[in-house]
Design a protein around this motif. Structure first.
Motif, PDB file in Angstrom:
ATOM      1  N   ARG A 251       6.696  -5.552   3.939  1.00 32.55           N
ATOM      2  CA  ARG A 251       7.368  -4.874   2.824  1.00 32.55           C
ATOM      3  C   ARG A 251       7.126  -5.549   1.480  1.00 32.55           C
ATOM      4  O   ARG A 251       7.812  -5.242   0.509  1.00 32.55           O
ATOM      5  CB  ARG A 251       8.868  -4.817   3.083  1.00 32.55           C
ATOM      6  CG  ARG A 251       9.208  -3.937   4.247  1.00 32.55           C
ATOM      7  CD  ARG A 251      10.684  -3.863   4.445  1.00 32.55           C
ATOM      8  NE  ARG A 251      10.953  -3.106   5.654  1.00 32.55           N
ATOM      9  CZ  ARG A 251      11.981  -2.342   5.815  1.00 32.55           C
ATOM     10  NH1 ARG A 251      12.880  -2.229   4.881  1.00 32.55           N
ATOM     11  NH2 ARG A 251      12.138  -1.693   6.948  1.00 32.55           N
ATOM     12  N   ASP A 252       6.215  -6.471   1.422  1.00 34.14           N
ATOM     13  CA  ASP A 252       5.955  -7.214   0.193  1.00 34.14           C
ATOM     14  C   ASP A 252       4.467  -7.200  -0.140  1.00 34.14           C
ATOM     15  O   ASP A 252       3.628  -6.927   0.711  1.00 34.14           O
ATOM     16  CB  ASP A 252       6.391  -8.680   0.341  1.00 34.14           C
ATOM     17  CG  ASP A 252       7.891  -8.825   0.492  1.00 34.14           C
ATOM     18  OD1 ASP A 252       8.619  -8.227  -0.308  1.00 34.14           O
ATOM     19  OD2 ASP A 252       8.314  -9.542   1.418  1.00 34.14           O
ATOM     20  N   ILE A 253       4.189  -7.547  -1.392  1.00 36.34           N
ATOM     21  CA  ILE A 253       2.814  -7.682  -1.871  1.00 36.34           C
ATOM     22  C   ILE A 253       2.723  -8.989  -2.647  1.00 36.34           C
ATOM     23  O   ILE A 253       3.634  -9.327  -3.412  1.00 36.34           O
ATOM     24  CB  ILE A 253       2.414  -6.514  -2.793  1.00 36.34           C
ATOM     25  CG1 ILE A 253       2.440  -5.201  -2.031  1.00 36.34           C
ATOM     26  CG2 ILE A 253       1.043  -6.755  -3.410  1.00 36.34           C
ATOM     27  CD1 ILE A 253       2.252  -3.988  -2.917  1.00 36.34           C
TER      28      ILE A 253
ATOM     29  N   THR B  81      -8.688  -6.773  -6.479  1.00 40.84           N
ATOM     30  CA  THR B  81      -8.426  -5.854  -7.579  1.00 40.84           C
ATOM     31  C   THR B  81      -9.702  -5.725  -8.407  1.00 40.84           C
ATOM     32  O   THR B  81     -10.628  -6.533  -8.258  1.00 40.84           O
ATOM     33  CB  THR B  81      -7.288  -6.378  -8.480  1.00 40.84           C
ATOM     34  OG1 THR B  81      -7.750  -7.560  -9.154  1.00 40.84           O
ATOM     35  CG2 THR B  81      -6.025  -6.657  -7.683  1.00 40.84           C
ATOM     36  N   PRO B  82      -9.775  -4.745  -9.292  1.00 40.69           N
ATOM     37  CA  PRO B  82     -10.956  -4.630 -10.152  1.00 40.69           C
ATOM     38  C   PRO B  82     -11.202  -5.880 -11.008  1.00 40.69           C
ATOM     39  O   PRO B  82     -12.338  -6.171 -11.363  1.00 40.69           O
ATOM     40  CB  PRO B  82     -10.639  -3.416 -11.030  1.00 40.69           C
ATOM     41  CG  PRO B  82      -9.731  -2.587 -10.178  1.00 40.69           C
ATOM     42  CD  PRO B  82      -8.883  -3.585  -9.422  1.00 40.69           C
ATOM     43  N   ALA B  83     -10.148  -6.650 -11.302  1.00 44.80           N
ATOM     44  CA  ALA B  83     -10.296  -7.879 -12.085  1.00 44.80           C
ATOM     45  C   ALA B  83     -10.748  -9.059 -11.228  1.00 44.80           C
ATOM     46  O   ALA B  83     -10.996 -10.144 -11.745  1.00 44.80           O
ATOM     47  CB  ALA B  83      -8.967  -8.227 -12.763  1.00 44.80           C
ATOM     48  N   GLY B  84     -10.848  -8.864  -9.906  1.00 44.16           N
ATOM     49  CA  GLY B  84     -11.295  -9.931  -9.022  1.00 44.16           C
ATOM     50  C   GLY B  84     -10.177 -10.763  -8.428  1.00 44.16           C
ATOM     51  O   GLY B  84     -10.437 -11.755  -7.751  1.00 44.16           O
ATOM     52  N   ASP B  85      -8.913 -10.385  -8.677  1.00 51.64           N
ATOM     53  CA  ASP B  85      -7.782 -11.088  -8.071  1.00 51.64           C
ATOM     54  C   ASP B  85      -7.609 -10.613  -6.633  1.00 51.64           C
ATOM     55  O   ASP B  85      -8.039  -9.520  -6.270  1.00 51.64           O
ATOM     56  CB  ASP B  85      -6.497 -10.810  -8.858  1.00 51.64           C
ATOM     57  CG  ASP B  85      -6.581 -11.275 -10.299  1.00 51.64           C
ATOM     58  OD1 ASP B  85      -7.229 -12.301 -10.546  1.00 51.64           O
ATOM     59  OD2 ASP B  85      -6.004 -10.604 -11.166  1.00 51.64           O
ATOM     60  N   LEU B  86      -6.973 -11.434  -5.810  1.00 51.75           N
ATOM     61  CA  LEU B  86      -6.741 -11.092  -4.406  1.00 51.75           C
ATOM     62  C   LEU B  86      -5.322 -10.565  -4.246  1.00 51.75           C
ATOM     63  O   LEU B  86      -4.354 -11.216  -4.638  1.00 51.75           O
ATOM     64  CB  LEU B  86      -6.932 -12.327  -3.523  1.00 51.75           C
ATOM     65  CG  LEU B  86      -6.655 -12.157  -2.034  1.00 51.75           C
ATOM     66  CD1 LEU B  86      -7.635 -11.174  -1.406  1.00 51.75           C
ATOM     67  CD2 LEU B  86      -6.704 -13.510  -1.335  1.00 51.75           C
ATOM     68  N   MET B  87      -5.178  -9.380  -3.666  1.00 46.78           N
ATOM     69  CA  MET B  87      -3.876  -8.796  -3.394  1.00 46.78           C
ATOM     70  C   MET B  87      -3.704  -8.730  -1.879  1.00 46.78           C
ATOM     71  O   MET B  87      -4.578  -8.225  -1.170  1.00 46.78           O
ATOM     72  CB  MET B  87      -3.762  -7.394  -3.989  1.00 46.78           C
ATOM     73  CG  MET B  87      -2.372  -6.813  -3.873  1.00 46.78           C
ATOM     74  SD  MET B  87      -2.207  -5.167  -4.597  1.00 46.78           S
ATOM     75  CE  MET B  87      -2.795  -5.428  -6.251  1.00 46.78           C
TER      76      MET B  87
ATOM     77  N   ALA C 272      -3.579 -19.548   4.922  1.00 47.14           N
ATOM     78  CA  ALA C 272      -2.583 -19.397   5.986  1.00 47.14           C
ATOM     79  C   ALA C 272      -1.361 -18.700   5.382  1.00 47.14           C
ATOM     80  O   ALA C 272      -0.692 -19.255   4.513  1.00 47.14           O
ATOM     81  CB  ALA C 272      -2.204 -20.751   6.557  1.00 47.14           C
ATOM     82  N   LEU C 273      -1.117 -17.471   5.814  1.00 44.87           N
ATOM     83  CA  LEU C 273      -0.007 -16.671   5.297  1.00 44.87           C
ATOM     84  C   LEU C 273       0.740 -16.044   6.467  1.00 44.87           C
ATOM     85  O   LEU C 273       0.150 -15.783   7.513  1.00 44.87           O
ATOM     86  CB  LEU C 273      -0.520 -15.574   4.367  1.00 44.87           C
ATOM     87  CG  LEU C 273      -1.298 -16.048   3.140  1.00 44.87           C
ATOM     88  CD1 LEU C 273      -1.951 -14.864   2.443  1.00 44.87           C
ATOM     89  CD2 LEU C 273      -0.368 -16.774   2.185  1.00 44.87           C
ATOM     90  N   SER C 274       1.993 -15.766   6.269  1.00 44.36           N
ATOM     91  CA  SER C 274       2.809 -15.193   7.334  1.00 44.36           C
ATOM     92  C   SER C 274       2.627 -13.675   7.416  1.00 44.36           C
ATOM     93  O   SER C 274       3.025 -12.952   6.506  1.00 44.36           O
ATOM     94  CB  SER C 274       4.276 -15.531   7.087  1.00 44.36           C
ATOM     95  OG  SER C 274       5.071 -14.994   8.104  1.00 44.36           O
ATOM     96  N   SER C 275       1.995 -13.224   8.465  1.00 43.17           N
ATOM     97  CA  SER C 275       1.838 -11.797   8.792  1.00 43.17           C
ATOM     98  C   SER C 275       1.161 -10.943   7.719  1.00 43.17           C
ATOM     99  O   SER C 275       1.692  -9.911   7.315  1.00 43.17           O
ATOM    100  CB  SER C 275       3.199 -11.186   9.128  1.00 43.17           C
ATOM    101  OG  SER C 275       3.782 -11.866  10.198  1.00 43.17           O
ATOM    102  N   PRO C 276      -0.032 -11.322   7.269  1.00 42.44           N
ATOM    103  CA  PRO C 276      -0.716 -10.450   6.317  1.00 42.44           C
ATOM    104  C   PRO C 276      -1.164  -9.163   7.005  1.00 42.44           C
ATOM    105  O   PRO C 276      -1.628  -9.183   8.136  1.00 42.44           O
ATOM    106  CB  PRO C 276      -1.921 -11.277   5.880  1.00 42.44           C
ATOM    107  CG  PRO C 276      -2.201 -12.172   7.035  1.00 42.44           C
ATOM    108  CD  PRO C 276      -0.854 -12.473   7.635  1.00 42.44           C
ATOM    109  N   ARG C 277      -0.971  -8.041   6.336  1.00 40.04           N
ATOM    110  CA  ARG C 277      -1.369  -6.744   6.903  1.00 40.04           C
ATOM    111  C   ARG C 277      -2.685  -6.257   6.294  1.00 40.04           C
ATOM    112  O   ARG C 277      -3.507  -5.678   6.970  1.00 40.04           O
ATOM    113  CB  ARG C 277      -0.284  -5.707   6.646  1.00 40.04           C
ATOM    114  CG  ARG C 277       1.051  -6.094   7.198  1.00 40.04           C
ATOM    115  CD  ARG C 277       1.436  -5.155   8.285  1.00 40.04           C
ATOM    116  NE  ARG C 277       2.826  -5.362   8.649  1.00 40.04           N
ATOM    117  CZ  ARG C 277       3.218  -5.605   9.869  1.00 40.04           C
ATOM    118  NH1 ARG C 277       2.327  -5.678  10.829  1.00 40.04           N
ATOM    119  NH2 ARG C 277       4.478  -5.765  10.144  1.00 40.04           N
ATOM    120  N   THR C 278      -2.826  -6.454   4.988  1.00 40.01           N
ATOM    121  CA  THR C 278      -4.036  -6.014   4.294  1.00 40.01           C
ATOM    122  C   THR C 278      -4.422  -7.055   3.248  1.00 40.01           C
ATOM    123  O   THR C 278      -3.582  -7.815   2.779  1.00 40.01           O
ATOM    124  CB  THR C 278      -3.825  -4.669   3.562  1.00 40.01           C
ATOM    125  OG1 THR C 278      -2.777  -4.823   2.601  1.00 40.01           O
ATOM    126  CG2 THR C 278      -3.493  -3.563   4.527  1.00 40.01           C
TER     127      THR C 278
END
Length: 67
Positions: free
Chosen positions: A57-59, A46-52, A36-42
């Motif tokens: 305006r933030d990442i 990552t190639p290392a398997g982390d979630l971005m 549950a996150l506020s307004s995820p756009r994408t």
């Protein structure tokens, strides 16, 4: 969208207008995790398997724990 493998299963993240990021098991076509996150756009892996996750305006980077 990006895909990666986890425990031998192909998975993919999606962002939604209902303020969630879901991780999908592509073989079974089921959701294996939901954030549950506020307004995820994408949401991408990552190639290392982390979630971005991108917002207006933030990442945010969610790192996988080492086994």
């Amino acid at each position: 969208m990006t895909c990666t493998g986890f425990d031998g299963n192909p998975i993919a993240p999606t962002g939604s207008n209902d303020n969630t990021v879901r991780i999908w098991d592509l073989r079974s076509r089921t959701v294996t995790a939901s954030l549950a996150l506020s307004s995820p756009r994408t949401a991408v892996f990552t190639p290392a398997g982390d979630l971005m996750v991108g917002f207006h305006r933030d990442i945010a980077l969610f790192r996988r724990k080492a086994p």
